[in-house]
Design a protein around this motif. Structure first.
Motif, PDB file in Angstrom:
ATOM      1  N   ASP A  42      53.576   6.125   1.079  1.00 58.24           N
ATOM      2  CA  ASP A  42      53.326   6.140  -0.621  1.00 58.24           C
ATOM      3  C   ASP A  42      54.001   6.986  -1.111  1.00 58.24           C
ATOM      4  O   ASP A  42      54.314   6.593  -2.103  1.00 58.24           O
ATOM      5  N   ILE A  43      53.613   7.991  -0.491  1.00 53.81           N
ATOM      6  CA  ILE A  43      54.072   9.352  -2.013  1.00 53.81           C
ATOM      7  C   ILE A  43      55.583   9.263  -1.590  1.00 53.81           C
ATOM      8  O   ILE A  43      56.316   9.520  -2.667  1.00 53.81           O
TER       9      ILE A  43
ATOM     10  N   GLY B 184      54.078   4.278  -9.201  1.00 54.05           N
ATOM     11  CA  GLY B 184      56.074   4.950  -9.093  1.00 54.05           C
ATOM     12  C   GLY B 184      56.031   4.250 -10.891  1.00 54.05           C
ATOM     13  O   GLY B 184      57.253   4.806 -11.453  1.00 54.05           O
TER      14      GLY B 184
ATOM     15  N   GLY C 140      51.816   2.939  -3.984  1.00 52.38           N
ATOM     16  CA  GLY C 140      53.251   3.386  -4.302  1.00 52.38           C
ATOM     17  C   GLY C 140      53.803   3.130  -5.065  1.00 52.38           C
ATOM     18  O   GLY C 140      54.431   3.493  -6.831  1.00 52.38           O
TER      19      GLY C 140
ATOM     20  N   ASN D  37      48.422  -3.635  -0.479  1.00 51.33           N
ATOM     21  CA  ASN D  37      49.121  -1.973   0.421  1.00 51.33           C
ATOM     22  C   ASN D  37      49.107  -2.409   1.507  1.00 51.33           C
ATOM     23  O   ASN D  37      50.398  -1.181   2.184  1.00 51.33           O
TER      24      ASN D  37
ATOM     25  N   VAL E  62      57.540   5.762  -1.421  1.00 53.21           N
ATOM     26  CA  VAL E  62      57.772   5.285  -2.218  1.00 53.21           C
ATOM     27  C   VAL E  62      57.860   5.084  -3.541  1.00 53.21           C
ATOM     28  O   VAL E  62      58.811   5.198  -3.759  1.00 53.21           O
ATOM     29  N   TYR E  63      56.678   6.215  -4.265  1.00 53.29           N
ATOM     30  CA  TYR E  63      56.325   6.306  -5.109  1.00 53.29           C
ATOM     31  C   TYR E  63      57.963   7.114  -5.872  1.00 53.29           C
ATOM     32  O   TYR E  63      58.282   7.326  -7.300  1.00 53.29           O
TER      33      TYR E  63
ATOM     34  N   LEU F 221      48.999   6.159  -6.987  1.00 55.70           N
ATOM     35  CA  LEU F 221      49.285   6.414  -5.892  1.00 55.70           C
ATOM     36  C   LEU F 221      48.375   6.584  -4.350  1.00 55.70           C
ATOM     37  O   LEU F 221      48.165   6.671  -3.720  1.00 55.70           O
TER      38      LEU F 221
ATOM     39  N   LEU G  48      49.279   7.425   3.119  1.00 57.89           N
ATOM     40  CA  LEU G  48      49.273   8.139   2.016  1.00 57.89           C
ATOM     41  C   LEU G  48      51.169   8.557   2.102  1.00 57.89           C
ATOM     42  O   LEU G  48      51.787   8.394   0.898  1.00 57.89           O
TER      43      LEU G  48
ATOM     44  N   VAL H 226      52.462  -0.704   3.004  1.00 54.76           N
ATOM     45  CA  VAL H 226      53.080   0.659   4.047  1.00 54.76           C
ATOM     46  C   VAL H 226      52.893   0.688   5.520  1.00 54.76           C
ATOM     47  O   VAL H 226      52.867   1.670   6.229  1.00 54.76           O
TER      48      VAL H 226
ATOM     49  N   GLY I 256      61.470  11.787  -1.220  1.00 56.61           N
ATOM     50  CA  GLY I 256      60.911  10.383  -0.890  1.00 56.61           C
ATOM     51  C   GLY I 256      61.186   9.359  -0.084  1.00 56.61           C
ATOM     52  O   GLY I 256      60.464   9.120   1.111  1.00 56.61           O
TER      53      GLY I 256
END
Lengths: 148, 765
Positions: A119-120, A42, A38, B725, A122-123, A28, A116, B729, A76
């Motif tokens: 992405d957290i 995940g 993420g 990525n 998404v994770y 991640l 980030l 994102v 999330g």
């Protein structure tokens, strides 16, 4: 389950689960510049959940991830959406990247990028999905609420 | 003007918020809405009548060129006066009409909201803004008609009205968009100043606009919803379904007629025919009704037909009489509706065969009804007469056919007016139980609200010079013609007077020879019941639609998962494949790979081929996973570590989840022969298409791949070296947000479907 899973397998999985979750967090965090992200992170956590279920059933799953899947899903989505709005408030477009660069003692230069946060989110959703599906399809009648 | 709209919106909220405390007095508060409009009108009307239109503008959605423009000229002024004056009286009337029903407050708030929408509809100078207000009146009308929502008849009447006027609204929207696009502007005053010229597209566009107006104003063949709408409480019938909303279509045709005539030669004959047919049908049906309210409703249909042809014809001399008649109609018809409401309130029925002795027990109501009915029958010294003479004057000049037809309907009007008065205030019919008021005559707004409205009509009937300048200015604003007609108490011995006197006399004879008329209407009634009616067509249409929906969803939503997947896949193949073959399959060379690719390819093909011959479910899932792992390997070889990693993980998770589900299914699957054939067909089609499509797509590239730019921008724009990525994102972050939302919803869906089953199993082992 009509048979008791092997205790050796169960212990093995539980001891492996910690490093696997750490690895998923590494994916991640590293994802922005190296393979990972993420979604991949995940999924690693999700595979850990499935393994835990296969080795020890719902109780083992609860020991490793002691949260309800609906909490992960909701959290999330909230985090992902909020990150988008942060960029909006900061004057950029929705979900546009921004970054902070700081030099911390002992660690060195750290670059914190706003994706980030996204992405957290998404994770968490991916982990929540795996957890929810395992709980539902795993077939043990839940004692508590949906997705518990 | 914006202030008036805001006052309406705020009042509607306030009324609904305080509904439990105010009860029926909420209507008194709501009366402030039309009152604010009246105040605004009195301060502005002088300059507007002088020919200076009042304008206001607010930027609303600038990116869509949606500006909230308001423009009140003298034509709009006439309608606004009707909305204000009728509104005040009806609101005050309603404050005494209702009992202590808890829903009354919501009803009052909805009516205020409707009033505001009506003001916006008339004042809007932008087609789309006008459409929004137009739809708002449809929605509020639906809510008001369906007030007695415990009655099936009220609900279906509300739905009928909403479907007809809402469907017409959609046609109107389509027409408006076409016209606005062609004209290059959506501002109504600019379109009227510079209307689009004749073309096939504009012909369709104006036809669509006409459909919108025809449905809203209950014109043939869509008139059926208006009598049904009488299920609404009387204040709503008086306000919406006689004085204001049904005039919206007439307002629209009057407004756009000059522009429509430029583009569509058929406009005038069509409007005239629709109006005449509506007039005759409405007048005839009114003669057959026993319910006083329905009698008035059909009378309204008839009058609306007359107004529609007068105002919508595009002739200034007809428009003049039409506008005057529109005001006259609003005044006398709202009055008569309130009279019926009071009768219903006091005697408990509206059946003219049962009502008896109301002349002595409700004397004030009787005299109001006489004054208003005289105006409806156009007896001299009433405003109805003044207005009808102006209309007939225009019709005489337009040709003998028009005036003859109008006179024929006038006979019907006189006849049903007589039926109304005698039915309401005469004795009961033999064989019917008489109904007389129980308590003493009311002394509140149940009586004086119609009195005020009738008095307004009486004053302008005796001194039409008070309002004549407004009508002069209104006709000039709408059609450009000055001095198109005149309003006088006595026109002198002109041809128009002859026509109206003859129709008055014949009508009076029909009232006198009532029994004869009844026999005639009965005979025609039995015949016409066999003919297709608009109402029946609507009901059959709705029933047909429902059964079609039932059958088609039964066919498509069969509940069989393999069939769903087959349909989805075949559609996904057939549509792009058709495009692919039409464009011609060109070239495309097979990419050549190395040894590693060959090995992985063999692995994939081998797994897939073995899959075809296995009948054990679990083996099939594992082999499917093998295919997936092979693909992940290919990704890695081609330099996509991210894709490879994700593919690997997804495959793992999917196989595991599959395994969970398979525990509950038979270990072996044996599809029927036919199904197996179908599956092979679908599979071959999909595979063949993907193979060919991929091949063609690779060689068909013309633009530079978007990925080049992504790679370039990744570090400077998003501070990320991992392009995949960064795309997820940042560049396509919105897509990702959508996808994780779908994931969450799907998970909740699976839980919601499976957990209740497990729970019931646990509870009943």
């Amino acid at each position: 389950m009509n048979r008791r899973p092997s205790p050796i397998l169960e212990h093995g999985v539980v001891s492996a689960a910690g490093p696997m979750l750490v690895f998923s967090l590494y994916l991640l965090a590293a994802g922005h510049n190296q393979p990972g992200g993420g979604f991949a992170g995940g999924l690693v956590a999700g595979v850990t959940v499935v393994l835990a279920w296969a080795a020890g059933g719902p109780d083992t799953v609860r020991r490793i991830v002691p949260v309800r899947s609906s909490v992960l899903l909701g959290l999330g989505l909230v985090i992902a959406t909020l990150t988008g709005f942060v960029s909006l408030v900061a004057g950029g477009a929705f979900l546009e990247s921004g970054y902070l660069e700081r030099t911390l003692p002992l660690i060195g230069t750290v670059k914190l990028v706003s994706p980030l946060g996204f992405d957290i989110g998404v994770y968490l959703v991916v982990v929540g999905m795996s957890l929810g599906l395992v709980r539902a399809l795993g077939g043990e009648p839940p004692e508590e609420e949906v997705g518990s | 003007m914006f202030l008036v709209l805001i006052i309406h919106a705020a009042l509607a909220l306030a009324v609904v918020a305080t509904r439990s405390r105010l009860g029926r007095s909420a209507f008194a508060l709501g009366a402030l809405g039309p009152l604010s409009l009246l105040v605004w009108l009195t301060t502005k009307s002088r300059s507007i009548v002088d020919g200076i239109a009042h304008r206001e503008s607010i930027e609303w959605v600038p990116s869509l060129d949606l500006v909230l423009d308001l423009r009140v000229d003298a034509y709009a002024l006439v309608f606004l006066y009707v909305i204000a004056v009728a509104g005040i009286c009806i609101f005050l009337y309603a404050a005494r009409y209702f009992g202590s029903d808890p829903k009354v407050g919501t009803f009052a708030g909805t009516m205020v909201l409707f009033g505001g929408a009506m003001v916006g509809l008339v004042a809007a100078d932008h087609l789309l803004a006008m459409f929004l207000f137009w739809e708002l009146t449809t929605i509020t009308s639906y809510l008001l008609i369906g007030y007695s929502d415990h009655q099936e008849s009220a609900r279906s009447a509300a739905l009928h009205a909403a479907l007809v006027t809402g469907g017409g609204g959609l046609a109107l929207l389509a027409g408006m968009v076409m016209i606005g696009t062609e004209a290059g502007t959506f501002t109504i005053s600019e379109i009227l100043a510079n209307p689009p010229s004749q073309s096939a597209a504009m012909g369709v566009a104006w036809a669509l606009v006409l459909i919108g107006a025809v449905t809203k104003s209950a014109q043939f063949p869509f008139h059926g919803w208006l009598p049904g709408a009488m299920a609404a409480p009387t204040p709503a019938s008086a306000y919406l379904h006689s004085a204001t909303m049904v005039k919206a279509g007439i307002f629209l045709v009057g407004r756009v007629a000059p522009a429509a005539l430029v583009a569509a030669a058929w406009w005038q004959p069509t409007v005239l025919s629709i109006g005449f047919v509506t007039m005759v049908i409405g007048g005839w049906q009114a003669l057959r009704q026993n319910d006083l309210k329905l009698l008035l409703a059909y009378g309204t249909v008839s009058q609306l037909g007359f107004l529609f042809l007068l105002v919508g014809s595009g002739e200034a001399k007809l428009l003049y009489g039409g506008l005057a008649l529109l005001v006259a109609h609003a005044l006398f018809k709202a009055t008569l509706f309130m009279v019926v409401g009071t009768i219903d309130h006091e005697a408990g029925t509206r059946d003219l065969r049962r009502l008896s002795g109301l002349r002595t027990s409700l004397p004030a109501v009787f005299w109001v009804a006489v004054v208003a009915a005289a105006s409806m029958a156009a007896i001299p010294l009433t405003f109805g007469f003044v207005a009808k003479e102006a209309a007939f004057d225009g019709l005489v000049k337009s040709g003998v056919g028009l005036i003859a037809l109008a006179s024929f309907t006038s006979i019907l009007t006189v006849a049903y007016t007589g039926r109304f008065l005698i039915g309401a205030f005469g004795g009961h019919h033999p064989g019917h139980e008489p109904a007389t008021p129980v308590g003493p005559a009311p002394r509140n707004s149940l009586v004086w609200a119609p009195v005020v409205l009738a008095a307004v009509a009486a004053v302008i009937g005796l001194v039409p010079g008070l309002v004549a300048p407004t009508f002069d200015a209104a006709v000039e604003a709408a059609s450009g013609a000055a001095k198109a007609g005149k309003l006088v108490v006595w026109p002198g011995l002109v041809p128009a007077l002859g026509w109206s006197m003859v129709s008055l006399v014949i009508g009076a004879t029909l009232v006198w020879q009532n029994a004869l008329v009844q026999r005639a209407t009965d005979v025609v009634g039995t015949v016409s019941r066999r003919l297709p009616s608009a109402d029946g067509a609507f009901r059959r249409g709705v029933a047909g639609l429902l059964s079609f929906a039932d059958r088609s969803s039964g066919l498509i939503q069969s509940g069989s998962l393999p069939r769903y997947i087959a349909i989805i896949l075949l559609v996904a193949v057939i549509v792009p494949a058709t495009a692919l073959f039409r464009s011609g399959i060109s070239g495309g060379s097979l990419p050549v790979g190395g040894l590693l690719e060959a090995i992985l390819g063999l692995l994939i093909v081998g797994a897939a081929a073995t899959l075809l011959f296995t009948t054990r479910r679990f083996a099939a899932v594992l082999l499917l996973g093998g295919v997936g792992y092979g693909v992940a390997g290919l990704f890695a070889v081609f330099g996509g570590p991210d894709l490879s990693l994700t593919q690997l993980l997804v495959e793992t998770l999917v196989v595991a989840l599959f395994a969970l589900v398979l525990r509950r299914m038979p270990a072996v699957f044996t599809p029927a022969r036919f199904e197996r054939t179908m599956r092979i067909v679908v599979a071959v089609a999909v595979a063949g298409f993907v193979f060919l499509g991929g091949l063609v797509a690779f060689s068909a590239r013309q633009a530079a791949p978007v990925s080049d730019r992504y790679v370039e921008m990744a570090v400077p724009e998003a501070q990320g070296a991992n392009v995949v990525n960064v795309i997820l994102v940042d560049f396509r972050g919105f897509d990702t947000l959508g996808e994780i939302t779908v994931l969450a919803i799907a998970t909740l869906g699976v839980s919601g479907l499976v957990l209740p089953i497990l729970r019931t199993r646990r509870d009943s082992p």
